[in-house]
Enzyme design. Sequence first.
Site, PDB file in Angstrom:
ATOM      1  N   THR A  27       0.849  -1.191   0.000  1.00 14.76           N
ATOM      2  CA  THR A  27       0.000   0.000   0.000  1.00 14.76           C
ATOM      3  C   THR A  27       0.882   1.237   0.000  1.00 14.76           C
ATOM      4  O   THR A  27       1.788   1.353   0.824  1.00 14.76           O
ATOM      5  CB  THR A  27      -0.896  -0.032   1.258  1.00 14.76           C
ATOM      6  OG1 THR A  27      -1.819  -1.102   1.106  1.00 14.76           O
ATOM      7  CG2 THR A  27      -1.644   1.281   1.455  1.00 14.76           C
ATOM      8  N   ALA A  58      -2.841  -3.484  -2.212  1.00 13.76           N
ATOM      9  CA  ALA A  58      -4.223  -3.828  -1.874  1.00 13.76           C
ATOM     10  C   ALA A  58      -5.176  -2.834  -2.535  1.00 13.76           C
ATOM     11  O   ALA A  58      -5.011  -1.623  -2.423  1.00 13.76           O
ATOM     12  CB  ALA A  58      -4.397  -3.806  -0.360  1.00 13.76           C
ATOM     13  N   HIS A 172      -6.901 -10.983  -0.876  1.00 14.83           N
ATOM     14  CA  HIS A 172      -6.198 -10.560   0.346  1.00 14.83           C
ATOM     15  C   HIS A 172      -6.894 -11.142   1.577  1.00 14.83           C
ATOM     16  O   HIS A 172      -7.844 -10.563   2.103  1.00 14.83           O
ATOM     17  CB  HIS A 172      -6.169  -9.040   0.414  1.00 14.83           C
ATOM     18  CG  HIS A 172      -5.230  -8.469   1.429  1.00 14.83           C
ATOM     19  ND1 HIS A 172      -4.613  -9.238   2.407  1.00 14.83           N
ATOM     20  CD2 HIS A 172      -4.773  -7.206   1.617  1.00 14.83           C
ATOM     21  CE1 HIS A 172      -3.842  -8.450   3.141  1.00 14.83           C
ATOM     22  NE2 HIS A 172      -3.919  -7.217   2.690  1.00 14.83           N
ATOM     23  N   TYR A 177      -7.717  -7.992   7.790  1.00 10.59           N
ATOM     24  CA  TYR A 177      -8.814  -7.374   7.040  1.00 10.59           C
ATOM     25  C   TYR A 177     -10.002  -8.342   6.969  1.00 10.59           C
ATOM     26  O   TYR A 177     -10.011  -9.370   7.641  1.00 10.59           O
ATOM     27  CB  TYR A 177      -8.300  -6.881   5.678  1.00 10.59           C
ATOM     28  CG  TYR A 177      -7.182  -5.886   5.893  1.00 10.59           C
ATOM     29  CD1 TYR A 177      -7.440  -4.693   6.579  1.00 10.59           C
ATOM     30  CD2 TYR A 177      -5.868  -6.158   5.538  1.00 10.59           C
ATOM     31  CE1 TYR A 177      -6.416  -3.788   6.873  1.00 10.59           C
ATOM     32  CE2 TYR A 177      -4.837  -5.265   5.823  1.00 10.59           C
ATOM     33  CZ  TYR A 177      -5.123  -4.079   6.485  1.00 10.59           C
ATOM     34  OH  TYR A 177      -4.117  -3.193   6.783  1.00 10.59           O
ATOM     35  N   ARG A 224      -3.612 -14.650  -0.314  1.00 11.51           N
ATOM     36  CA  ARG A 224      -2.638 -14.328   0.728  1.00 11.51           C
ATOM     37  C   ARG A 224      -3.237 -14.601   2.100  1.00 11.51           C
ATOM     38  O   ARG A 224      -4.378 -14.235   2.375  1.00 11.51           O
ATOM     39  CB  ARG A 224      -2.215 -12.859   0.638  1.00 11.51           C
ATOM     40  CG  ARG A 224      -0.967 -12.582   1.467  1.00 11.51           C
ATOM     41  CD  ARG A 224      -0.355 -11.232   1.181  1.00 11.51           C
ATOM     42  NE  ARG A 224       1.097 -11.325   1.291  1.00 11.51           N
ATOM     43  CZ  ARG A 224       1.886 -10.363   1.762  1.00 11.51           C
ATOM     44  NH1 ARG A 224       1.382  -9.203   2.131  1.00 11.51           N
ATOM     45  NH2 ARG A 224       3.194 -10.534   1.847  1.00 11.51           N
ATOM     46  N   GLY A 315       9.019  -7.157   0.432  1.00 12.80           N
ATOM     47  CA  GLY A 315       8.254  -5.925   0.588  1.00 12.80           C
ATOM     48  C   GLY A 315       9.166  -4.720   0.649  1.00 12.80           C
ATOM     49  O   GLY A 315       9.436  -4.054  -0.356  1.00 12.80           O
TER      50      GLY A 315
HETATM   51  C1  LIG Z   1       4.517   0.167   3.196  1.00 12.35           C
HETATM   52  C2  LIG Z   1       3.882  -1.184   3.340  1.00 12.35           C
HETATM   53  C3  LIG Z   1       2.654  -1.422   2.765  1.00 12.35           C
HETATM   54  C4  LIG Z   1       2.074  -2.703   2.819  1.00 12.35           C
HETATM   55  N1  LIG Z   1       0.899  -2.936   2.164  1.00 12.35           N
HETATM   56  C5  LIG Z   1       0.414  -4.176   2.072  1.00 12.35           C
HETATM   57  C6  LIG Z   1      -0.700  -4.470   1.249  1.00 12.35           C
HETATM   58  O1  LIG Z   1      -1.271  -3.598   0.565  1.00 12.35           O
HETATM   59  N2  LIG Z   1      -1.142  -5.767   1.200  1.00 12.35           N
HETATM   60  C7  LIG Z   1      -0.534  -6.765   1.918  1.00 12.35           C
HETATM   61  O2  LIG Z   1      -0.960  -7.921   1.839  1.00 12.35           O
HETATM   62  N3  LIG Z   1       0.538  -6.524   2.685  1.00 12.35           N
HETATM   63  C8  LIG Z   1       1.037  -5.270   2.756  1.00 12.35           C
HETATM   64  N4  LIG Z   1       2.187  -5.043   3.477  1.00 12.35           N
HETATM   65  C9  LIG Z   1       2.947  -6.183   4.014  1.00 12.35           C
HETATM   66  C10 LIG Z   1       4.022  -6.600   3.009  1.00 12.35           C
HETATM   67  O3  LIG Z   1       3.442  -7.121   1.825  1.00 12.35           O
HETATM   68  C11 LIG Z   1       4.963  -7.665   3.584  1.00 12.35           C
HETATM   69  O4  LIG Z   1       4.226  -8.811   3.945  1.00 12.35           O
HETATM   70  C12 LIG Z   1       5.715  -7.131   4.807  1.00 12.35           C
HETATM   71  O5  LIG Z   1       6.286  -5.863   4.544  1.00 12.35           O
HETATM   72  C13 LIG Z   1       6.815  -8.088   5.239  1.00 12.35           C
HETATM   73  O6  LIG Z   1       7.713  -8.304   4.167  1.00 12.35           O
HETATM   74  P1  LIG Z   1       9.158  -7.563   4.133  1.00 12.35           P
HETATM   75  O7  LIG Z   1       9.855  -7.955   5.398  1.00 12.35           O
HETATM   76  O8  LIG Z   1       9.820  -8.154   2.899  1.00 12.35           O
HETATM   77  O9  LIG Z   1       8.920  -6.099   4.032  1.00 12.35           O
HETATM   78  C14 LIG Z   1       2.746  -3.748   3.496  1.00 12.35           C
HETATM   79  C15 LIG Z   1       3.959  -3.483   4.115  1.00 12.35           C
HETATM   80  C16 LIG Z   1       4.538  -2.246   4.043  1.00 12.35           C
HETATM   81  C17 LIG Z   1       5.893  -2.012   4.682  1.00 12.35           C
END
Ligand SMILES: Cc1cc2nc3c(=O)[nH]c(=O)nc-3n(C[C@H](O)[C@H](O)[C@H](O)COP(=O)(O)O)c2cc1C
Length: 363
Positions: A27, A58, A172, A177, A224, A315
């Site tokens: 996001t 999302a 999702h 959610y 997911r 992420g």
């Molecule tokens: C800025 C940000 C926005 C995120 N938005 C979403 C999202 O829209 N949908 C989702 O399933 N997870 C979202 N997440 C979770 C990430 O997809 C991911 O699972 C999480 O950051 C852990 O992975 P990482 O350690 O590689 O960052 C978000 C995380 C961050 C940091």
Amino acid sequence: MAAIPLLTPYNLGKFNLSHRIVLAPLTRSRSYGNVPQPHAAVYYSQRATDGGLLIAEATGVSNTAQGYPETPGIWTKEQVEAWRPIVDSVHKKGGIFFCQIWHVGRVSNYGFQPNGQAPISCTDKGVTPGLDGVDWSPPRRLRTDEIPPIVNDFRLAARNAMDAGFDGVEIHGANGYIIDQFMKDQVNDRTDKYGGSIENRCRFPLEIVEAVADEIGADRVGMRLSPFADYMEASDSNPEALGVYMANAVNKFNILYLHVIEPRMVKIGERYETPHSLLPMRKAFKGTLIAAGGYNRADGNKAVAENYADLVAFGRLFLANPDLPRRFELDAPLNRYNRSTFYIPDPVVGYTDYPFLEDNVPA
Ligand SMILES: Cc1cc2nc3c(=O)[nH]c(=O)nc-3n(C[C@H](O)[C@H](O)[C@H](O)COP(=O)(O)O)c2cc1C
């Protein structure tokens, strides 16, 4: 020189991936008025590679689906039209692009809802107001007969995603959610056929999977899940049983992939030591497993090498490194992410201005 495991090809159903580094859904709160903007084409195409899988942020399935500022939707014609050039820009680079379809449920407040109404959920128990600095409003518990129309919103959103040109959708079901709210026994307090037993709590999620798979074909559907997380106060008393139940149950629909957040990520962005792993879900699920949550180059390689997961989603590292696959290939240094710009509305800063390796700008 032999390719590192993350950079080996993989057949994701009909999609031939050239490597296993997936952009996790992120996001970014830059879709003004819930309409995706041209700057998203720059952002996503920067992260696209020939044969690389990207999962879009999302994206709301209806006008009750939002709980954060400036997040995109895919329920109106205008939104579908706005997504099209963004999807095209990814396809031009050979990328494969899935849309994450989303409904926040109770993670919202009156300000995000049509006519200032209460957010909807499986329950009327709210998220603690003030959590993460937001004044979450108490939700309204959906009546049993109001649930099938929400399932249908996911179906229509999946159809719209196809119309916009996406290669598939990711449902999702993670991070607290609406789908997660139904699944988790610490949130779902219903007494109808959508609450109580694990079968009942998973009924709404599985109805969505079935509807979406029927609509666009199971070979274009991923889901997911984060059974272990308690993000947004959505926890379960037996997350391993819940995860394995869902992994087995979705087999029936032959969906393309499950994308599961590691047990160590109880909160987004924090890492815990835990004896749990995704292996029981890996063993139960017949399709492709994408693992996510706190991965770096070394443990991503290890996960693929040990067949713990087929693909690994990144992420924050991918957010800050548009050329992450190339950097992993070269074992190059990474840009550091700047948390303070994750969710600001700026169309460039913290969004499309992270340097590529060739830019040769010190990180
Ligand atoms: C800025 C940000 C926005 C995120 N938005 C979403 C999202 O829209 N949908 C989702 O399933 N997870 C979202 N997440 C979770 C990430 O997809 C991911 O699972 C999480 O950051 C852990 O992975 P990482 O350690 O590689 O960052 C978000 C995380 C961050 C940091």
